[in-house]
Design a protein around this motif. Sequence first.
Motif, PDB file in Angstrom:
ATOM      1  N   ASN A   1       0.840  -1.192   0.000  1.00 42.73           N
ATOM      2  CA  ASN A   1       0.000   0.000   0.000  1.00 42.73           C
ATOM      3  C   ASN A   1       0.879   1.248   0.000  1.00 42.73           C
TER       4      ASN A   1
ATOM      5  N   SER B   1       1.948   4.022  -4.954  1.00 41.69           N
ATOM      6  CA  SER B   1       1.581   5.019  -5.963  1.00 41.69           C
ATOM      7  C   SER B   1       1.726   6.432  -5.406  1.00 41.69           C
TER       8      SER B   1
ATOM      9  N   HIS C   1      -8.532   9.111  -6.228  1.00 38.94           N
ATOM     10  CA  HIS C   1      -9.022   7.848  -5.671  1.00 38.94           C
ATOM     11  C   HIS C   1      -8.218   7.373  -4.454  1.00 38.94           C
ATOM     12  N   ARG C   2      -7.397   8.255  -3.877  1.00 44.12           N
ATOM     13  CA  ARG C   2      -6.603   7.906  -2.696  1.00 44.12           C
ATOM     14  C   ARG C   2      -6.759   9.031  -1.675  1.00 44.12           C
TER      15      ARG C   2
ATOM     16  N   ASP D   1     -11.673   7.307  -1.571  1.00 45.18           N
ATOM     17  CA  ASP D   1     -10.531   6.408  -1.415  1.00 45.18           C
ATOM     18  C   ASP D   1     -10.881   5.066  -2.056  1.00 45.18           C
ATOM     19  N   SER D   2     -11.311   5.126  -3.324  1.00 46.42           N
ATOM     20  CA  SER D   2     -11.695   3.907  -4.034  1.00 46.42           C
ATOM     21  C   SER D   2     -10.536   2.929  -4.166  1.00 46.42           C
ATOM     22  N   LYS D   3      -9.307   3.434  -4.061  1.00 49.33           N
ATOM     23  CA  LYS D   3      -8.127   2.568  -4.156  1.00 49.33           C
ATOM     24  C   LYS D   3      -7.992   1.656  -2.932  1.00 49.33           C
TER      25      LYS D   3
ATOM     26  N   THR E   1      -8.781  -1.098  -1.789  1.00 45.42           N
ATOM     27  CA  THR E   1      -9.405  -2.318  -2.305  1.00 45.42           C
ATOM     28  C   THR E   1      -9.201  -3.519  -1.391  1.00 45.42           C
TER      29      THR E   1
ATOM     30  N   SER F   1      -5.727  -1.388   3.547  1.00 43.41           N
ATOM     31  CA  SER F   1      -5.798  -0.020   3.052  1.00 43.41           C
ATOM     32  C   SER F   1      -7.080   0.664   3.516  1.00 43.41           C
TER      33      SER F   1
ATOM     34  N   SER G   1     -12.848  -1.223 -12.877  1.00 44.31           N
ATOM     35  CA  SER G   1     -11.619  -0.769 -12.215  1.00 44.31           C
ATOM     36  C   SER G   1     -11.996   0.053 -10.993  1.00 44.31           C
ATOM     37  N   PHE G   2     -11.042   0.225 -10.081  1.00 43.29           N
ATOM     38  CA  PHE G   2     -11.310   1.073  -8.919  1.00 43.29           C
ATOM     39  C   PHE G   2     -11.448   2.530  -9.363  1.00 43.29           C
ATOM     40  N   GLU G   3     -10.796   2.902 -10.481  1.00 45.02           N
ATOM     41  CA  GLU G   3     -10.935   4.268 -10.985  1.00 45.02           C
ATOM     42  C   GLU G   3     -12.374   4.563 -11.400  1.00 45.02           C
TER      43      GLU G   3
END
Length: 466
Positions: free
Chosen positions: A129, A132, A332-333, A348-350, A352, A356, A449-451
């Motif tokens: 985590n 990115s 997304h973070r 915070d869709s990232k 996953t 996190s 996708s999480f995006e």
Amino acid sequence: MIPAQGYVDQKVGVLGLGRSGLATARALNAGGARPLVWDDGADARDAAEADGFEVLDLSKTVNLEDMVSLIVSPGIPHLYPKPHPAVAAAWAAGVPVDNDIGLFFRSFATQDWESFDQMPKVIAVTGSNGKSTTSALIHHILTEVKKPTQLAGNIGRGVLDIEPAIEGEVVVLELSSYQIDLARALTPDVAVFTNLTPDHLDRHAGLGGYFAAKRRLFAEGGPDRAIIGVDEPEGAYLANQTNGGNGDDRVIRISSGQKLSGPGWSVFARKGYLSEWRKGRQVASIDLRAIAGLPGAHNHQNACAAYAACRTVGLAPRVIEQAFHSFAGLPHRSQLVAERGGVRFVNDSKATNVDSAAKALQAFKRIRWICGGLEKEGGLDALLPHTDDVLKAYVIGREARNFALKLGGVAHQVCDTMEAAVTAAAQDAKAGDTVLLAPAAASFDQYDSFERRGDDFMRCVKALDD
């Protein structure tokens, strides 16, 4: 583009024609090789053929004759849960299997470097985590100080799609376990390990295999500097294995939450303050609490990693601190997307996986939590101790009811869709609350996708004002 070196007039297979695969084929072509490409999807094959590439079924051993290497895209299994047929065929034919990361490290340095006074460097970032955000933050800091830099790998552009390095440039690479695991060449100047939590276990046959893949960046690469998060046993082990003894400043230990001691080099964050220590003395301190783009303890760990990386390339603490304040964060973070009537809406869709999501929950108070999706292996039990600040959960996903049953004593509402969840959370929220999308699950039951999931959240939030 970085032309691939060492394959002039030779056949090289390229398996997988997504972003990295196409960049690899073009780099091979630019370097004088003869790329032979394959993808299991007919559309990808047709597109590659339209671009002038020679398409050949690489799963047939006969087609691998006279081939000197097979370059495999990171999304394609090469060992677990079972090797792709083309990889197995390459083994049978005695063809070395590699990936674009290995090709990058063999091709990055050029003859132009002989005229450079200051050599280009590569900072490679891995971990479960935060990699990115850490990579983007390093790149942001370098950009702010006008140092030439490029960002690539698992974020931004494919590694072979970047421009050849100029004098003094720093290339920042985010590398996943998939990318590290197969690379035959790994020679970063600085390697960063953020943390380790269970993920991609089927691809690596368990947590041990997953950690072993991450560890290759340090064991195989032999970086000049190793920056290692030591908040988990695996990180503490890796730091010890890499350390040459007391006072070895080639290893920088980082932490979020614990004070690090000893004669070596360390950077840690406690109670919102980042501290740098060397040889038993504090040399710098930064107040992270007011930095909007880095909320919560997990982002403070990212800040420690990025700070340490930038210190290794000669940047001063105050210069780094100044650049922190202009970092807006990544989409997304922990992304603040709106504030309405004193209620914040955070994407915070990232988030996953459970770890996190737990870190996201610890970063805010008075939470209206939107969660759910395709549940990952291991369940939600490890998340429940971090739900004290959750006022209510709003559960989405095709299996929303089953997901909700695993939330223990957390008050919840089954909403199924993002639109219903955002609407319900907004109606319940009062000034001071945070509506937080931190799904603790993959997106693939409803989104590709999480995006896309995060974009849908932002669309629904915007629709509240319409």
